[in-house]
Design a protein around this motif. Structure first.
Motif, PDB file in Angstrom:
ATOM      1  N   VAL A  89      -1.792  -1.021  16.760  1.00  0.00           N
ATOM      2  CA  VAL A  89      -1.327   0.080  15.913  1.00  0.00           C
ATOM      3  C   VAL A  89      -2.367   1.191  15.958  1.00  0.00           C
ATOM      4  O   VAL A  89      -3.521   0.987  16.330  1.00  0.00           O
ATOM      5  N   GLU A  90      -1.959   2.346  15.534  1.00  0.00           N
ATOM      6  CA  GLU A  90      -2.813   3.538  15.583  1.00  0.00           C
ATOM      7  C   GLU A  90      -4.147   3.343  14.870  1.00  0.00           C
ATOM      8  O   GLU A  90      -5.185   3.816  15.324  1.00  0.00           O
ATOM      9  N   CYS A  91      -4.126   2.634  13.745  1.00  0.00           N
ATOM     10  CA  CYS A  91      -5.357   2.503  12.957  1.00  0.00           C
ATOM     11  C   CYS A  91      -6.426   1.660  13.649  1.00  0.00           C
ATOM     12  O   CYS A  91      -7.577   1.655  13.218  1.00  0.00           O
ATOM     13  N   PHE A  92      -6.099   0.972  14.729  1.00  0.00           N
ATOM     14  CA  PHE A  92      -7.099   0.240  15.500  1.00  0.00           C
ATOM     15  C   PHE A  92      -7.937   1.191  16.357  1.00  0.00           C
ATOM     16  O   PHE A  92      -8.994   0.822  16.828  1.00  0.00           O
ATOM     17  N   GLN A  93      -7.451   2.384  16.569  1.00  0.00           N
ATOM     18  CA  GLN A  93      -8.111   3.346  17.448  1.00  0.00           C
ATOM     19  C   GLN A  93      -9.221   4.086  16.716  1.00  0.00           C
ATOM     20  O   GLN A  93      -9.035   4.566  15.598  1.00  0.00           O
ATOM     21  N   ALA A  94     -10.366   4.188  17.364  1.00  0.00           N
ATOM     22  CA  ALA A  94     -11.489   4.922  16.787  1.00  0.00           C
ATOM     23  C   ALA A  94     -11.188   6.418  16.757  1.00  0.00           C
ATOM     24  O   ALA A  94     -11.531   7.109  15.798  1.00  0.00           O
ATOM     25  N   GLU A  95     -10.548   6.906  17.807  1.00  0.00           N
ATOM     26  CA  GLU A  95     -10.186   8.323  17.885  1.00  0.00           C
ATOM     27  C   GLU A  95      -8.676   8.455  17.878  1.00  0.00           C
ATOM     28  O   GLU A  95      -7.966   7.628  18.418  1.00  0.00           O
ATOM     29  N   GLY A  96      -8.188   9.508  17.261  1.00  0.00           N
ATOM     30  CA  GLY A  96      -6.751   9.772  17.264  1.00  0.00           C
ATOM     31  C   GLY A  96      -5.995   9.092  16.136  1.00  0.00           C
ATOM     32  O   GLY A  96      -4.775   9.156  16.079  1.00  0.00           O
ATOM     33  N   ASN A  97      -6.697   8.426  15.252  1.00  0.00           N
ATOM     34  CA  ASN A  97      -6.044   7.758  14.132  1.00  0.00           C
ATOM     35  C   ASN A  97      -5.757   8.785  13.038  1.00  0.00           C
ATOM     36  O   ASN A  97      -6.676   9.343  12.448  1.00  0.00           O
ATOM     37  N   THR A  98      -4.496   9.015  12.785  1.00  0.00           N
ATOM     38  CA  THR A  98      -4.119   9.992  11.764  1.00  0.00           C
ATOM     39  C   THR A  98      -3.503   9.351  10.524  1.00  0.00           C
ATOM     40  O   THR A  98      -3.061  10.056   9.619  1.00  0.00           O
ATOM     41  N   CYS A  99      -3.478   8.032  10.465  1.00  0.00           N
ATOM     42  CA  CYS A  99      -2.854   7.351   9.330  1.00  0.00           C
ATOM     43  C   CYS A  99      -3.719   7.526   8.080  1.00  0.00           C
ATOM     44  O   CYS A  99      -4.886   7.119   8.062  1.00  0.00           O
ATOM     45  N   PRO A 100      -3.161   8.084   7.023  1.00  0.00           N
ATOM     46  CA  PRO A 100      -3.937   8.292   5.801  1.00  0.00           C
ATOM     47  C   PRO A 100      -4.246   6.996   5.047  1.00  0.00           C
ATOM     48  O   PRO A 100      -5.109   6.969   4.177  1.00  0.00           O
TER      49      PRO A 100
END
Length: 150
Positions: A89-100
């Protein structure tokens, strides 16, 4: 969790080689067997050789074979080596994570735990655990006459 085609084809290549046993295999031979791209498979074979799982022989009568006993090829380690991204999921990414929700979301930890469990189970198995020489697997690959006990 979904494995990439790259990893899938890498696993299939090692299964083919493990079932074939003696004798060199070629990219066209395996690509035809699995109906996959020779170009894509060539990259995978190069990586499997770099990782020490297969030994290649260049030349007119070239090809490749397993470089190690199937019992020495751990599936968890192999998947970790072939997969380039375990960001489910996006929140695993160090960069590019936009999940609030990232700073306080419990789902992230649950998904990480699930990923670790997935890999932990793969760590319990080797290539030899999936090879079934002389069975339907060998026949489906057209290797029934060339198998050897593993």
């Amino acid at each position: 969790m979904r494995l990439t085609r790259y990893t899938d084809y890498g696993l299939r290549t090692l299964i083919y080689l493990g079932l074939k046993g003696e004798g060199l295999a070629t990219v066209p031979e395996i690509a035809k067997c699995y109906d996959i791209s020779e170009h894509h498979l060539t990259k995978i074979v190069g990586e499997l050789a770099r990782l020490g799982h297969i030994r290649t022989q260049r030349g007119r009568n070239g090809g490749f074979v397993l470089a190690r006993d199937p019992a020495e090829i751990n599936l968890g380690k192999l998947v970790r080596a072939l997969e380039d991204n375990f960001d489910m999921v996006e929140c695993f990414q160090a960069e590019g994570n936009t999940c609030p929700l990232t700073p306080c979301c419990a789902l992230t930890g649950i998904l990480r735990e699930a990923m670790e469990a997935f890999l932990s189970i793969l760590d319990r198995y080797t290539l030899s655990d999936v090879l079934l020489p002389g069975t339907q697997m060998s026949r489906l690959l057209g290797l029934f006459s060339e198998t050897r006990p593993v």
